[in-house]
Design a protein around this motif. Structure first.
Motif, mmCIF file in Angstrom:
data_model
loop_
_atom_site.group_PDB
_atom_site.id
_atom_site.type_symbol
_atom_site.label_atom_id
_atom_site.label_comp_id
_atom_site.label_asym_id
_atom_site.label_seq_id
_atom_site.Cartn_x
_atom_site.Cartn_y
_atom_site.Cartn_z
ATOM 1 N N THR A 1 0.699 -1.103 0.044
ATOM 2 C CA THR A 1 -0.191 -0.037 0.030
ATOM 3 C C THR A 1 0.848 1.343 -0.106
ATOM 4 O O THR A 1 0.443 2.231 -0.668
ATOM 5 C CB THR A 1 -0.965 0.050 1.268
ATOM 6 N N ARG A 2 1.931 1.328 0.863
ATOM 7 C CA ARG A 2 2.894 2.407 0.852
ATOM 8 C C ARG A 2 3.418 2.583 -0.447
ATOM 9 O O ARG A 2 3.712 3.632 -1.219
ATOM 10 C CB ARG A 2 3.937 2.142 1.901
ATOM 11 N N ALA B 1 1.219 4.059 -2.829
ATOM 12 C CA ALA B 1 0.965 5.479 -2.817
ATOM 13 C C ALA B 1 2.125 6.300 -3.419
ATOM 14 O O ALA B 1 2.241 7.322 -3.845
ATOM 15 C CB ALA B 1 0.918 5.955 -1.201
ATOM 16 N N ARG B 2 3.457 5.660 -3.160
ATOM 17 C CA ARG B 2 4.607 6.554 -3.537
ATOM 18 C C ARG B 2 4.699 6.513 -5.082
ATOM 19 O O ARG B 2 5.045 7.411 -5.821
ATOM 20 C CB ARG B 2 5.953 5.850 -2.905
ATOM 21 N N GLY B 3 4.121 5.385 -5.799
ATOM 22 C CA GLY B 3 4.302 5.170 -7.219
ATOM 23 C C GLY B 3 3.260 6.317 -7.780
ATOM 24 O O GLY B 3 3.280 6.741 -8.943
ATOM 25 N N MET B 4 2.106 6.835 -6.690
ATOM 26 C CA MET B 4 1.238 7.617 -7.270
ATOM 27 C C MET B 4 1.675 9.149 -7.362
ATOM 28 O O MET B 4 1.270 10.017 -7.504
ATOM 29 C CB MET B 4 -0.026 7.656 -6.364
ATOM 30 N N VAL C 1 2.245 10.340 2.569
ATOM 31 C CA VAL C 1 1.894 9.148 2.613
ATOM 32 C C VAL C 1 1.280 8.748 4.130
ATOM 33 O O VAL C 1 0.423 8.033 4.418
ATOM 34 C CB VAL C 1 3.214 8.248 2.657
ATOM 35 N N VAL C 2 1.882 9.617 4.947
ATOM 36 C CA VAL C 2 1.362 9.254 6.550
ATOM 37 C C VAL C 2 0.088 9.954 6.643
ATOM 38 O O VAL C 2 -0.930 9.210 7.244
ATOM 39 C CB VAL C 2 2.701 10.152 7.287
ATOM 40 N N ARG C 3 -0.397 10.913 6.179
ATOM 41 C CA ARG C 3 -1.679 11.525 6.171
ATOM 42 C C ARG C 3 -2.768 10.763 5.442
ATOM 43 O O ARG C 3 -3.920 10.664 6.075
ATOM 44 C CB ARG C 3 -1.399 13.114 5.892
ATOM 45 N N GLN C 4 -2.456 10.392 4.190
ATOM 46 C CA GLN C 4 -3.361 10.032 3.464
ATOM 47 C C GLN C 4 -3.494 8.290 3.352
ATOM 48 O O GLN C 4 -4.388 7.746 2.925
ATOM 49 C CB GLN C 4 -3.339 10.539 1.959
ATOM 50 N N VAL C 5 -2.328 7.817 3.735
ATOM 51 C CA VAL C 5 -2.359 6.328 3.585
ATOM 52 C C VAL C 5 -2.387 5.693 5.089
ATOM 53 O O VAL C 5 -2.986 4.925 5.535
ATOM 54 C CB VAL C 5 -1.252 5.844 2.645
#
Length: 268
Positions: free
Chosen positions: A123-124, A127-130, A137-141
């Protein structure tokens, strides 16, 4: 004794005045909320940082070791050290709040760290790939996925602080601890037992309210995913599927039976 406690709770004299039960409950909640708020300002950012970066995990172990510190002894030591240095009524409040903050940092920090650390690495990576950066990443994932464990840590903290804030009465503060301390001192065991009952009921009510908040703000999908993950990790450690479910939820699941040896679900 039970009849006397009920009569004490129903009496208007018990609830009236600045030192009545209503005022004591408000004082008790104020101490508890202040301690949890201050502890959250320390533990939540620290837990997010440790869980996100994987660094300084020893801080979680150190915080958990604080659970072994005797609360009453620490309160007396803090009052004797800070009291003479503070020339106001805060000489009693500040030592008590510091001790309560130390008490509730471990469950909050452990909950935040465990929640963030348990987020699926895929999942992380997605998110980084987006194009998300560290804080995004911390706030939204990570925070949304860690929310069940974060709120569980806060619930545990509230239970502990409400049950333990009675010690503030030992150094002259108010709250429900006054009934316990003054009742024992004067031999009024009815008010002592009544105060203990009110503390227990208050802790249960606050925990129930927070459980409703948790159910309202946490996505049902996250709860299901965390339960399945807990069962999987526990089975790898040699626990049965039912034991794993109890460890994660507190009761066995009846909706999704699992064949213990094949890892295949019974077809519906």
């Amino acid at each position: 004794m039970i009849a006397a406690i009920l009569e004490w709770l129903r009496s208007s004299d018990t609830w009236s005045g600045d030192s009545g039960l209503g005022a004591r409950i408000i004082e008790h909640l104020w101490y508890s909320l202040l301690a949890v708020a201050l502890a959250s300002l320390i533990a939540i950012p620290l837990g997010l940082w440790v869980g996100h970066t994987g660094r300084a995990r020893w801080l979680v172990s150190v915080a958990n070791s604080l659970r072994a510190v005797p609360t009453l002894g620490l309160l007396f030591a803090m009052a004797l050290w800070l009291g003479p240095k503070i020339q106001s009524d805060l000489a009693f409040l500040i030592p008590s709040i510091i001790v309560l903050v130390i008490l509730v940092i471990p469950p909050i920090l452990s909950g935040v760290y465990a929640g963030v650390e348990a987020v699926d690495p895929a999942t992380r990576d997605a998110a980084r790939g987006m194009g998300m950066r560290g804080l995004e990443v911390v706030r939204q994932v990570e925070i949304p996925n860690a929310l069940p464990l974060i709120l569980s840590g806060l619930r545990s903290a509230f239970l502990q602080v409400i049950a333990t804030a009675t010690v503030a009465a030992y150094i002259g503060l108010g709250g429900l601890g006054r009934y316990l301390i003054d009742g024992i001192k004067t031999g009024d065991y009815v008010s002592t037992a009544g105060g203990a009952v009110v503390v227990s009921v208050l802790a249960l009510l606050v925990d129930g309210l927070l459980a409703l908040v948790q159910r309202a703000v946490v996505s049902p999908g996250l709860t299901v995913d965390s339960t399945r993950a807990s069962r999987t990790r526990s089975r790898r450690r040699g626990m049965s599927a039912v034991d794993a479910e109890v460890a994660s939820n507190g009761e066995p699941s009846r909706s999704e039976p699992v064949l213990p040896e094949t890892n295949r679900r019974i077809p519906s």
